[in-house]
Design an enzyme around this catalytic site. Sequence first.
Site, PDB file in Angstrom:
ATOM      1  N   HIS A   1     -34.191  -8.774  36.286  1.00 51.51           N
ATOM      2  CA  HIS A   1     -33.928  -7.829  35.199  1.00 51.51           C
ATOM      3  C   HIS A   1     -34.007  -6.399  35.714  1.00 51.51           C
ATOM      4  O   HIS A   1     -34.882  -6.052  36.509  1.00 51.51           O
ATOM      5  CB  HIS A   1     -34.885  -8.038  34.021  1.00 51.51           C
ATOM      6  CG  HIS A   1     -36.339  -7.841  34.346  1.00 51.51           C
ATOM      7  ND1 HIS A   1     -36.975  -6.616  34.217  1.00 51.51           N
ATOM      8  CD2 HIS A   1     -37.295  -8.697  34.769  1.00 51.51           C
ATOM      9  CE1 HIS A   1     -38.244  -6.734  34.554  1.00 51.51           C
ATOM     10  NE2 HIS A   1     -38.472  -7.999  34.901  1.00 51.51           N
TER      11      HIS A   1
ATOM     12  N   ASP B   1     -34.161  -3.849  33.458  1.00 49.99           N
ATOM     13  CA  ASP B   1     -34.891  -3.032  32.477  1.00 49.99           C
ATOM     14  C   ASP B   1     -36.363  -2.941  32.859  1.00 49.99           C
ATOM     15  O   ASP B   1     -36.903  -3.810  33.556  1.00 49.99           O
ATOM     16  CB  ASP B   1     -34.723  -3.574  31.056  1.00 49.99           C
ATOM     17  CG  ASP B   1     -35.303  -4.968  30.862  1.00 49.99           C
ATOM     18  OD1 ASP B   1     -35.087  -5.825  31.731  1.00 49.99           O
ATOM     19  OD2 ASP B   1     -35.983  -5.197  29.837  1.00 49.99           O
TER      20      ASP B   1
ATOM     21  N   ASP C   1     -41.660  -4.543  39.456  1.00 50.59           N
ATOM     22  CA  ASP C   1     -41.263  -5.343  38.287  1.00 50.59           C
ATOM     23  C   ASP C   1     -39.976  -4.795  37.686  1.00 50.59           C
ATOM     24  O   ASP C   1     -40.005  -4.079  36.697  1.00 50.59           O
ATOM     25  CB  ASP C   1     -42.391  -5.336  37.246  1.00 50.59           C
ATOM     26  CG  ASP C   1     -42.173  -6.350  36.137  1.00 50.59           C
ATOM     27  OD1 ASP C   1     -41.309  -7.239  36.291  1.00 50.59           O
ATOM     28  OD2 ASP C   1     -42.862  -6.250  35.119  1.00 50.59           O
TER      29      ASP C   1
ATOM     30  N   GLU D   1     -35.393  -8.151  29.548  1.00 50.91           N
ATOM     31  CA  GLU D   1     -36.549  -9.014  29.805  1.00 50.91           C
ATOM     32  C   GLU D   1     -37.834  -8.411  29.273  1.00 50.91           C
ATOM     33  O   GLU D   1     -38.713  -9.126  28.795  1.00 50.91           O
ATOM     34  CB  GLU D   1     -36.681  -9.263  31.319  1.00 50.91           C
ATOM     35  CG  GLU D   1     -37.551 -10.466  31.678  1.00 50.91           C
ATOM     36  CD  GLU D   1     -39.041 -10.146  31.782  1.00 50.91           C
ATOM     37  OE1 GLU D   1     -39.846 -11.085  31.803  1.00 50.91           O
ATOM     38  OE2 GLU D   1     -39.398  -8.954  31.832  1.00 50.91           O
ATOM     39  N   GLU D   2     -37.947  -7.092  29.351  1.00 50.77           N
ATOM     40  CA  GLU D   2     -39.174  -6.428  28.920  1.00 50.77           C
ATOM     41  C   GLU D   2     -39.208  -6.196  27.411  1.00 50.77           C
ATOM     42  O   GLU D   2     -40.236  -5.781  26.871  1.00 50.77           O
ATOM     43  CB  GLU D   2     -39.336  -5.087  29.638  1.00 50.77           C
ATOM     44  CG  GLU D   2     -39.427  -5.175  31.154  1.00 50.77           C
ATOM     45  CD  GLU D   2     -40.719  -5.812  31.641  1.00 50.77           C
ATOM     46  OE1 GLU D   2     -41.503  -6.312  30.805  1.00 50.77           O
ATOM     47  OE2 GLU D   2     -40.942  -5.811  32.865  1.00 50.77           O
TER      48      GLU D   2
ATOM     49  N   GLU E   1     -39.526 -12.281  39.813  1.00 51.67           N
ATOM     50  CA  GLU E   1     -40.702 -11.663  39.202  1.00 51.67           C
ATOM     51  C   GLU E   1     -41.793 -11.453  40.256  1.00 51.67           C
ATOM     52  O   GLU E   1     -41.875 -12.210  41.234  1.00 51.67           O
ATOM     53  CB  GLU E   1     -41.249 -12.544  38.074  1.00 51.67           C
ATOM     54  CG  GLU E   1     -40.417 -12.555  36.815  1.00 51.67           C
ATOM     55  CD  GLU E   1     -40.471 -11.235  36.055  1.00 51.67           C
ATOM     56  OE1 GLU E   1     -41.410 -10.451  36.283  1.00 51.67           O
ATOM     57  OE2 GLU E   1     -39.563 -10.990  35.245  1.00 51.67           O
TER      58      GLU E   1
END
Length: 382
Positions: free
Chosen positions: A68, A70, A101, A131-132, A160
Amino acid sequence: MAKLDPVALTQALIARPSVTPADAGAMDVVENHLQALGFACIRLRFGEIENLYARRGTSGPNLCFAGHTDVVPGGTRSLWRYDPFGAEIHDGTVIGRGAVDMKGAIAAWMAAVSRFEDVPGTLSFLITGDEEGIATDGTIKVVEWLKSQNEVIDHCIVGEPSSSQQLGDMIKVGRRGSINATFTVAGKQGHVAYPQRALNPLPVLVDLMTALKARELDAGFESFPPSNLEITTIDTGNTATNVIPQDAKGRVNIRFNPAHTGVELQAWMEGLAADFAEKTGTTIRCDCAISGEAFLTEAGPFVDLVADVIKAQFGVETDRSTTGGTSDARFIRNLCPVLEFGLVGQTMHQINECVAVDDLNALTDAYSALIEAYFSKFGSSS
């Protein structure tokens, strides 16, 4: 084909302040580099969210990398030593929101892929910008689209920040499920000096919360710790000292192992709320939201291969863990076996999030070795 520098690419991604749901050009950075590497890129926009599926190759097996772009907000700027989106390097460390991250891992996998002209199969990327956040227009929607296109993914690595203390010391082979429940007890507002004229919802809610917390959900499950229920808030919004509130709300979260399903836990909580309502003569509403089911990628050739590569690269026996919160792996597991392997997560979501330049280069080497080992073992010509 030009080799990509994982450090420069990490900096380029951090410089895009892609706080969910904003993209801020982060997906363009990924897409432009992948196109230059010969990937066919498909942008998938759902709601406000930019997503990308990219593929190079036409035969199986298809090894996918998921990640991700974001990030969570930077937080209080004055507490950062440097601009959270400046992507500066100091003392051998890249500093910025998303460094671990997980923009660094995206950069490392792309740099690893750039070392291969071709593989006996297919390499693909599933990159989301949601994702966040609440994760309703990201990976879950892309997975639905992939199914509709009959796109086959054989195995998936999610980047991740799974490592705990040093690179490779932990991978995630599963995740617990998560369910949130909000209980609203309707009472009758009144003066505290005349309780007979009111119906106080707080004692009912407190007793209900106590009963929820008192249940031992289970004693654990293979490869998983015991399921856990936590009370996260009890609130009335009452600012007066002499008023019995009209209603009261309480919220719980359950992180559960495969001994349960979200639907089963929801039915239990709704049933308990109904019992309390009947006993107390109140109205209790229970609103549940299941954000993911528990899953486990079983031990086997794929997991063993990743563990073997980690041992060869870093000299450690990786911990095959199911700890932590949820991740987009919970959606991808509906397509194929999936595990998480990425950077050390010590600074994720923190002020001064950062990643060592050496770690970015080492992870790139590990990802490169993993790709080579994967297609050596599973490739169409093997």
